[in-house]
Design a protein around this motif. Sequence first.
Motif, PDB file in Angstrom:
ATOM      1  N   ALA A 156       0.815  -1.220   0.000  1.00  0.00           N
ATOM      2  CA  ALA A 156       0.000   0.000   0.000  1.00  0.00           C
ATOM      3  C   ALA A 156       0.851   1.273   0.000  1.00  0.00           C
ATOM      4  CB  ALA A 156      -0.933  -0.014   1.205  1.00  0.00           C
ATOM      5  N   ARG A 157       2.151   1.135   0.230  1.00  0.00           N
ATOM      6  CA  ARG A 157       3.050   2.306   0.233  1.00  0.00           C
ATOM      7  C   ARG A 157       4.276   1.932  -0.597  1.00  0.00           C
ATOM      8  NH1 ARG A 157      -0.942   3.790   1.949  1.00  0.00           N
ATOM      9  NH2 ARG A 157      -1.547   4.457   4.032  1.00  0.00           N
ATOM     10  N   TRP A 158       4.083   1.749  -1.869  1.00  0.00           N
ATOM     11  CA  TRP A 158       5.120   1.179  -2.729  1.00  0.00           C
ATOM     12  C   TRP A 158       6.355   2.068  -2.792  1.00  0.00           C
ATOM     13  CZ3 TRP A 158       5.002  -3.658  -4.134  1.00  0.00           C
ATOM     14  CH2 TRP A 158       5.942  -4.122  -5.053  1.00  0.00           C
ATOM     15  N   ASP A 159       7.527   1.437  -2.726  1.00  0.00           N
ATOM     16  CA  ASP A 159       8.784   2.186  -2.818  1.00  0.00           C
ATOM     17  C   ASP A 159       9.234   2.171  -4.280  1.00  0.00           C
ATOM     18  OD1 ASP A 159      11.297   3.192  -2.749  1.00  0.00           O
ATOM     19  OD2 ASP A 159      12.119   1.744  -1.311  1.00  0.00           O
ATOM     20  N   HIS A 160       8.967   3.270  -4.971  1.00  0.00           N
ATOM     21  CA  HIS A 160       9.278   3.315  -6.405  1.00  0.00           C
ATOM     22  C   HIS A 160      10.773   3.479  -6.676  1.00  0.00           C
ATOM     23  CE1 HIS A 160       5.189   3.167  -7.972  1.00  0.00           C
ATOM     24  NE2 HIS A 160       4.862   3.764  -6.847  1.00  0.00           N
ATOM     25  N   ASP A 161      11.541   3.778  -5.638  1.00  0.00           N
ATOM     26  CA  ASP A 161      12.988   3.933  -5.843  1.00  0.00           C
ATOM     27  C   ASP A 161      13.697   2.578  -5.865  1.00  0.00           C
ATOM     28  OD1 ASP A 161      12.725   6.633  -5.934  1.00  0.00           O
ATOM     29  OD2 ASP A 161      12.981   6.887  -3.760  1.00  0.00           O
ATOM     30  N   TYR A 162      13.022   1.551  -5.389  1.00  0.00           N
ATOM     31  CA  TYR A 162      13.678   0.244  -5.336  1.00  0.00           C
ATOM     32  C   TYR A 162      13.594  -0.423  -6.703  1.00  0.00           C
ATOM     33  CZ  TYR A 162      15.262  -4.265  -3.705  1.00  0.00           C
ATOM     34  OH  TYR A 162      15.985  -5.417  -3.537  1.00  0.00           O
ATOM     35  N   ASP A 163      14.742  -0.855  -7.207  1.00  0.00           N
ATOM     36  CA  ASP A 163      14.787  -1.490  -8.526  1.00  0.00           C
ATOM     37  C   ASP A 163      14.748  -3.013  -8.362  1.00  0.00           C
ATOM     38  OD1 ASP A 163      15.135  -2.222 -11.111  1.00  0.00           O
ATOM     39  OD2 ASP A 163      17.240  -1.557 -11.261  1.00  0.00           O
ATOM     40  N   PHE A 164      13.677  -3.619  -8.815  1.00  0.00           N
ATOM     41  CA  PHE A 164      13.493  -5.068  -8.637  1.00  0.00           C
ATOM     42  C   PHE A 164      14.236  -5.897  -9.695  1.00  0.00           C
ATOM     43  CE2 PHE A 164       9.994  -3.531  -6.097  1.00  0.00           C
ATOM     44  CZ  PHE A 164       9.921  -4.448  -5.070  1.00  0.00           C
ATOM     45  N   ALA A 165      14.771  -5.237 -10.712  1.00  0.00           N
ATOM     46  CA  ALA A 165      15.367  -5.978 -11.827  1.00  0.00           C
ATOM     47  C   ALA A 165      16.414  -6.970 -11.325  1.00  0.00           C
ATOM     48  CB  ALA A 165      15.979  -5.002 -12.826  1.00  0.00           C
ATOM     49  N   GLY A 166      16.202  -8.224 -11.636  1.00  0.00           N
ATOM     50  CA  GLY A 166      17.156  -9.279 -11.309  1.00  0.00           C
ATOM     51  C   GLY A 166      17.214  -9.677  -9.840  1.00  0.00           C
ATOM     52  N   LYS A 167      16.396  -9.061  -9.011  1.00  0.00           N
ATOM     53  CA  LYS A 167      16.478  -9.341  -7.566  1.00  0.00           C
ATOM     54  C   LYS A 167      15.677 -10.602  -7.187  1.00  0.00           C
ATOM     55  CE  LYS A 167      18.826  -5.627  -6.399  1.00  0.00           C
ATOM     56  NZ  LYS A 167      18.230  -4.331  -6.520  1.00  0.00           N
ATOM     57  N   ASN A 168      16.109 -11.209  -6.090  1.00  0.00           N
ATOM     58  CA  ASN A 168      15.339 -12.314  -5.514  1.00  0.00           C
ATOM     59  C   ASN A 168      14.343 -11.712  -4.533  1.00  0.00           C
ATOM     60  OD1 ASN A 168      16.745 -14.484  -6.795  1.00  0.00           O
ATOM     61  ND2 ASN A 168      18.458 -14.073  -5.423  1.00  0.00           N
ATOM     62  N   VAL A 169      13.073 -11.932  -4.809  1.00  0.00           N
ATOM     63  CA  VAL A 169      12.026 -11.228  -4.058  1.00  0.00           C
ATOM     64  C   VAL A 169      11.063 -12.228  -3.425  1.00  0.00           C
ATOM     65  CG1 VAL A 169      10.204  -9.483  -4.244  1.00  0.00           C
ATOM     66  CG2 VAL A 169      12.154  -9.394  -5.794  1.00  0.00           C
ATOM     67  N   ALA A 170      10.613 -11.901  -2.220  1.00  0.00           N
ATOM     68  CA  ALA A 170       9.545 -12.684  -1.590  1.00  0.00           C
ATOM     69  C   ALA A 170       8.309 -11.804  -1.543  1.00  0.00           C
ATOM     70  CB  ALA A 170       9.949 -13.078  -0.176  1.00  0.00           C
ATOM     71  N   VAL A 171       7.159 -12.406  -1.780  1.00  0.00           N
ATOM     72  CA  VAL A 171       5.899 -11.679  -1.590  1.00  0.00           C
ATOM     73  C   VAL A 171       5.135 -12.423  -0.502  1.00  0.00           C
ATOM     74  CG1 VAL A 171       3.729 -10.914  -2.644  1.00  0.00           C
ATOM     75  CG2 VAL A 171       5.822 -10.953  -4.013  1.00  0.00           C
TER      76      VAL A 171
END
Lengths: 502, 320
Positions: A156-171
């Motif tokens: 609900a408060r998305w961090d648009h500065d964080y670049d997800f490209a190529g990252k390992n992400v958990a949701v």
Amino acid sequence: MHTALVIGAGFTGLGTAIKLRESGIEDLVILERADRVGGTWRDATYPGAACDIPSQLYSFSFAKNPGWSRTYSPSAEIHAHIEELAERFDLVKDIRFNTEVTRLAFDKKEAHWVVSAGRRKFYARTVVVASGPLSDASLPGIRGIEDYQGAKILSARWDHDYDFAGKNVAVIGTGASAVQIIPELVKTAGSVKVFQRTAGWVMPRVDFETPAVAKAVFARVPAAQQAARTALFLAHEAAATGLVWDTPVTSLIQQAGKLHLRLTVKDKWLRRQLTPDFRAGCKRMLMSSDYYPALQQDNCKLITWPIATITPGGIQTSDGLQHEVDAIVFATGYDVHLEGPPYPVTGLDGQSLQDEWSGHPQAYKSASAHGYPNLFFTCGPNSGPGHNSLLVYVQGQIEYAVAGIRTIVEQDLRWLDVKKEVQDAYNVSMQKRLRSTTWMSGCASWYLTADGFNASMYPGFATQYLRQMQDFRIRDYEVSSAAAQRLWNASSTEPGRDLTAV
Amino acid sequence: MTPTKRMDMDEMLQKIKDRQWALADIDWTAPGAETISDEFRPKLKAFMADLCWIENVGARGFAAMAKKAPTPTIAEIYRYFHAEEQRHANAELALMKRWGMLEDGEVPEPSVNIRMAIEWLDTYADDMPLSVLGTVIPMLEVALDGALLKFLLEEVHDPVCHQVFEKINNDESRHIAVDFEVLDLIGHAKARKLAIDFVANVATPGLIIGALMYVPLLNRMRNNLVGMGLQPEKLYRAMERFEKLGNRGEFTHRVPLFQVLRVHAAMVVDPKHPYHLVANTMVKVSEYYPRALFRPIPTWFKELTHEPTTKGVKKGMNAA
């Protein structure tokens, strides 16, 4: 002192202001905690954010937008529409931005509300609470969350500065926001691990670009747009027979959900993991055609093991494994304020709304609470739809609040306070009617309080709800007449005595 | 009989959440792996493979139980137990890796009886009523886990193995406590419901095939253990524990399948009982079961891994 004060400049607050103006109430002020209008749609900017009710219905009938680009418009477009409403109806001049309400107290002697916003104070004869049910969000209380060293991102408060490209992400979470975020993340992130606690019912979302010709027709022939809206409204009303009440239609809806799963998910075990174990409608229905395909991408994995703890490097699940991730997206929903607004509200005799609503919030027609005169709630207790557009319901609440405020102004009332017995009888009927609904069929959801009390949903068709909201009955209220009070004060040896119900 | 005090399931769930552990908590490179002799290694490998798959099969059983749980709290407990059984299997795989029993990427081959159990679980388990699952799962846990773990701790002197099984045993004691509490709850149901559940299921292909799968699985384990030098009495003692724990419950004796399994256990523990002729024949026959008839291994079976930490997504065998 203002005639009306509206808290919040989102869809609901602006809609209220438009209708108040239209009814001749010009002296109003809108308090907004942010520096822009838009409410939830200003803040919900996560990738894929969009409405899950068709835009033609997810808007006000009195302020339509003929130009919706798609069946389900993205959040930026909805936000732009809200901004356009503020411009079109010249509301910006009445909005006090950066003004967060911290307290609401009724001054019985002066018969007005004192609205505190930090050190500032506003005075108003009437107040409409339009601060929204989904306006606040915070990180969930998962064990170990404070130790995590990677990026913590709240849907609900998305961090648009964080670049997800190529990252390992958990949701974490698989609700309404997650099913929109995951398909987008899978496109850019190196890997996406989706941690699910409860699988929801997912229906395909048939999302088309609106043909140019339809936009042109809607712009030139408003009746055509209204007809489209009515058709959508009726189609959603029909769904109430299965989504509001637990009936054989509910089973049919479940079959449709299972068919969707069967057609889009090949693996039997994954289908089992994604099959809900509660009645359709009991929790919010999820609308997505790209969530299931996203989960089956090579860089995505659904994990249904319980989360044992969050560790400095990632997430530890109960099957004993550590999942190292660069970022965790918490798609864990909102802090739903079932127990009243997130600021103290004190009523006629100094009583606290939070105390009274702690556990089992109750109001009359979701809009008025006994002991809190001249105060109108939107999205109040038992006002939520499970099958139709929230804004259809909000429109009913706005009409009701405007009718109440007009009554106060036109009849020169000091206050209007719903009778306790009327409120009680209404709530007895609500709870009785709720018994046969899907929401009470045994699942845990944010619709219910911790002890399983349903103070959020309206057990009926939207048509029924709108009919009750169009019927403002002054006999349901105790009134205090300003003229009678003036007369009493002038002639009595006890000036100032409260003449409520005289 | 004095009424037994009911277990507080919310308290139990909290305890389970508080006692979670991970493969990363264990130093898999600590000394002690050399205590496994070259001679013992192949036998131990076969044993560990079966053990690890049995944990995995138990895990699938809990997944089915979670769908039938009488309360949301018990459903949540089963959700944890499902994961914990998987954790045990992962830890056992990690031990095998430590003892040099697995090449890179190798996953032990499940025996034919395990494959049968998997097929049965995948086909029938979700449709079995709680009164059936709730009786069979405790039997598997007490008999197989109990005996096998005891054997391991006596025969293997690697301190890491002891450290792992101490953790596993602690988990299992909570599983068994909840299992028998639920079994007692099942027994509390109306006799009519118990009878209907039993009669309605006893003649179903699910239960018949289940029995045909279970008998050789149990005897195969028994034979393997005896082959490795375990006194079969240890297995028998474990099976007797099923009856003992069941009899502690106030209502457990009313569950018809409990009585059937109790009688069956009595036959198993008697080495001279003609039952063993039948059961061992079934083990032999099952060896000839055409592998081609097995359906592809379900994906839940491919989730096992000995890697304590995973990064990114790997699909397929040993995915994490």
